[in-house]
Design a protein around this motif. Structure first.
Motif, PDB file in Angstrom:
ATOM      1  N   LYS A 112       1.987  14.658 -28.404  1.00  0.00           N
ATOM      2  CA  LYS A 112       1.340  15.249 -27.230  1.00  0.00           C
ATOM      3  C   LYS A 112       1.335  14.269 -26.054  1.00  0.00           C
ATOM      4  O   LYS A 112       1.616  14.640 -24.922  1.00  0.00           O
ATOM      5  N   VAL A 113       1.051  12.998 -26.336  1.00  0.00           N
ATOM      6  CA  VAL A 113       1.053  11.979 -25.281  1.00  0.00           C
ATOM      7  C   VAL A 113       2.452  11.866 -24.677  1.00  0.00           C
ATOM      8  O   VAL A 113       2.596  11.788 -23.447  1.00  0.00           O
ATOM      9  N   GLU A 114       3.485  11.896 -25.516  1.00  0.00           N
ATOM     10  CA  GLU A 114       4.863  11.809 -25.018  1.00  0.00           C
ATOM     11  C   GLU A 114       5.214  13.023 -24.151  1.00  0.00           C
ATOM     12  O   GLU A 114       5.977  12.894 -23.202  1.00  0.00           O
ATOM     13  N   GLU A 115       4.645  14.189 -24.472  1.00  0.00           N
ATOM     14  CA  GLU A 115       4.868  15.383 -23.654  1.00  0.00           C
ATOM     15  C   GLU A 115       4.193  15.247 -22.291  1.00  0.00           C
ATOM     16  O   GLU A 115       4.729  15.689 -21.273  1.00  0.00           O
ATOM     17  N   ILE A 116       3.009  14.660 -22.285  1.00  0.00           N
ATOM     18  CA  ILE A 116       2.225  14.561 -21.055  1.00  0.00           C
ATOM     19  C   ILE A 116       2.773  13.493 -20.110  1.00  0.00           C
ATOM     20  O   ILE A 116       2.805  13.697 -18.893  1.00  0.00           O
ATOM     21  N   LYS A 117       3.199  12.371 -20.655  1.00  0.00           N
ATOM     22  CA  LYS A 117       3.588  11.215 -19.832  1.00  0.00           C
ATOM     23  C   LYS A 117       4.489  11.538 -18.641  1.00  0.00           C
ATOM     24  O   LYS A 117       4.172  11.141 -17.521  1.00  0.00           O
ATOM     25  N   PRO A 118       5.599  12.245 -18.837  1.00  0.00           N
ATOM     26  CA  PRO A 118       6.493  12.467 -17.690  1.00  0.00           C
ATOM     27  C   PRO A 118       5.890  13.305 -16.570  1.00  0.00           C
ATOM     28  O   PRO A 118       6.324  13.229 -15.425  1.00  0.00           O
ATOM     29  N   ARG A 119       4.882  14.120 -16.899  1.00  0.00           N
ATOM     30  CA  ARG A 119       4.281  15.014 -15.898  1.00  0.00           C
ATOM     31  C   ARG A 119       2.934  14.530 -15.399  1.00  0.00           C
ATOM     32  O   ARG A 119       2.282  15.210 -14.609  1.00  0.00           O
ATOM     33  N   ASP A 120       2.490  13.392 -15.880  1.00  0.00           N
ATOM     34  CA  ASP A 120       1.141  12.934 -15.563  1.00  0.00           C
ATOM     35  C   ASP A 120       1.036  12.477 -14.111  1.00  0.00           C
ATOM     36  O   ASP A 120       1.824  11.647 -13.658  1.00  0.00           O
ATOM     37  N   VAL A 121       0.089  13.055 -13.422  1.00  0.00           N
ATOM     38  CA  VAL A 121      -0.188  12.695 -12.027  1.00  0.00           C
ATOM     39  C   VAL A 121      -1.695  12.694 -11.823  1.00  0.00           C
ATOM     40  O   VAL A 121      -2.444  13.271 -12.614  1.00  0.00           O
ATOM     41  N   VAL A 122      -2.124  12.070 -10.764  1.00  0.00           N
ATOM     42  CA  VAL A 122      -3.545  12.125 -10.383  1.00  0.00           C
ATOM     43  C   VAL A 122      -3.738  13.424  -9.615  1.00  0.00           C
ATOM     44  O   VAL A 122      -3.089  13.645  -8.596  1.00  0.00           O
ATOM     45  N   PRO A 123      -4.598  14.296 -10.118  1.00  0.00           N
ATOM     46  CA  PRO A 123      -4.817  15.566  -9.412  1.00  0.00           C
ATOM     47  C   PRO A 123      -5.353  15.328  -7.993  1.00  0.00           C
ATOM     48  O   PRO A 123      -6.201  14.458  -7.777  1.00  0.00           O
ATOM     49  N   SER A 124      -4.847  16.104  -7.053  1.00  0.00           N
ATOM     50  CA  SER A 124      -5.316  15.978  -5.667  1.00  0.00           C
ATOM     51  C   SER A 124      -6.661  16.663  -5.476  1.00  0.00           C
ATOM     52  O   SER A 124      -7.456  16.259  -4.635  1.00  0.00           O
ATOM     53  N   ASN A 125      -6.931  17.675  -6.266  1.00  0.00           N
ATOM     54  CA  ASN A 125      -8.190  18.403  -6.201  1.00  0.00           C
ATOM     55  C   ASN A 125      -9.295  17.539  -6.836  1.00  0.00           C
ATOM     56  O   ASN A 125      -9.182  17.140  -7.993  1.00  0.00           O
ATOM     57  N   PRO A 126     -10.363  17.239  -6.087  1.00  0.00           N
ATOM     58  CA  PRO A 126     -11.436  16.382  -6.630  1.00  0.00           C
ATOM     59  C   PRO A 126     -12.066  16.916  -7.917  1.00  0.00           C
ATOM     60  O   PRO A 126     -12.403  16.146  -8.812  1.00  0.00           O
ATOM     61  N   GLU A 127     -12.199  18.234  -8.020  1.00  0.00           N
ATOM     62  CA  GLU A 127     -12.788  18.817  -9.225  1.00  0.00           C
ATOM     63  C   GLU A 127     -11.877  18.583 -10.436  1.00  0.00           C
ATOM     64  O   GLU A 127     -12.340  18.206 -11.514  1.00  0.00           O
ATOM     65  N   GLU A 128     -10.583  18.799 -10.248  1.00  0.00           N
ATOM     66  CA  GLU A 128      -9.635  18.576 -11.340  1.00  0.00           C
ATOM     67  C   GLU A 128      -9.554  17.098 -11.697  1.00  0.00           C
ATOM     68  O   GLU A 128      -9.423  16.743 -12.864  1.00  0.00           O
ATOM     69  N   ARG A 129      -9.637  16.246 -10.678  1.00  0.00           N
ATOM     70  CA  ARG A 129      -9.619  14.794 -10.923  1.00  0.00           C
ATOM     71  C   ARG A 129     -10.829  14.392 -11.775  1.00  0.00           C
ATOM     72  O   ARG A 129     -10.709  13.641 -12.736  1.00  0.00           O
ATOM     73  N   ALA A 130     -11.989  14.959 -11.470  1.00  0.00           N
ATOM     74  CA  ALA A 130     -13.204  14.670 -12.240  1.00  0.00           C
ATOM     75  C   ALA A 130     -13.074  15.192 -13.674  1.00  0.00           C
ATOM     76  O   ALA A 130     -13.501  14.520 -14.625  1.00  0.00           O
ATOM     77  N   GLN A 131     -12.460  16.362 -13.835  1.00  0.00           N
ATOM     78  CA  GLN A 131     -12.249  16.908 -15.175  1.00  0.00           C
ATOM     79  C   GLN A 131     -11.308  16.013 -15.989  1.00  0.00           C
ATOM     80  O   GLN A 131     -11.539  15.763 -17.172  1.00  0.00           O
ATOM     81  N   LYS A 132     -10.252  15.535 -15.340  1.00  0.00           N
ATOM     82  CA  LYS A 132      -9.300  14.658 -16.028  1.00  0.00           C
ATOM     83  C   LYS A 132      -9.990  13.362 -16.451  1.00  0.00           C
ATOM     84  O   LYS A 132      -9.809  12.889 -17.570  1.00  0.00           O
ATOM     85  N   ILE A 133     -10.797  12.814 -15.570  1.00  0.00           N
ATOM     86  CA  ILE A 133     -11.521  11.580 -15.890  1.00  0.00           C
ATOM     87  C   ILE A 133     -12.458  11.805 -17.070  1.00  0.00           C
ATOM     88  O   ILE A 133     -12.520  10.982 -17.985  1.00  0.00           O
TER      89      ILE A 133
END
Length: 106
Positions: A40-61
């Motif tokens: 799963k980590v290998e799947e995520i790595k190539p697409r991983d970005v910091v979300p521009s939306n503050p709410e999504e960024r907080a969810q990711k954190i």
């Protein structure tokens, strides 16, 4: 919710299952889940970005904090299991050396 956050939620679910397996001493299940987590980590790595939306960024954190907390708990539980396994292996090696010494001297 973005696809990336959904992937992090799945990853968080896997690490939660890993923690549960470690708590229950289900080592084979933990190993299987660890392999799933790695994929799963290998799947995520190539697409991983910091979300521009503050709410999504907080969810990711929040998801990352949970994943890291699960990882810390798993490590603390597996370290004692690994130490116990190491003691057993050392005891077996000592027993084998003793048997070999006995056979040589017989």
């Amino acid at each position: 919710m973005s696809m990336l956050l959904e992937e992090y939620q799945r990853l968080s679910g896997i690490t939660g299952q890993m923690r549960d397996a470690a708590v229950g001493g289900e080592w084979d299940r933990l190993i299987s889940l660890e392999q799933e987590c790695k994929r799963k980590v290998e799947e995520i790595k190539p697409r991983d970005v910091v979300p521009s939306n503050p709410e999504e960024r907080a969810q990711k954190i929040a998801l990352l904090k949970k994943i890291l907390a699960d990882d810390a708990d798993i490590r603390s539980r597996t370290e004692s299991w690994m130490e116990q396994l190491q003691r057993i292996m050392q005891s077996n090696r000592s027993e084998q050396r003793l048997q070999q010494a006995y056979l040589v001297n017989s």
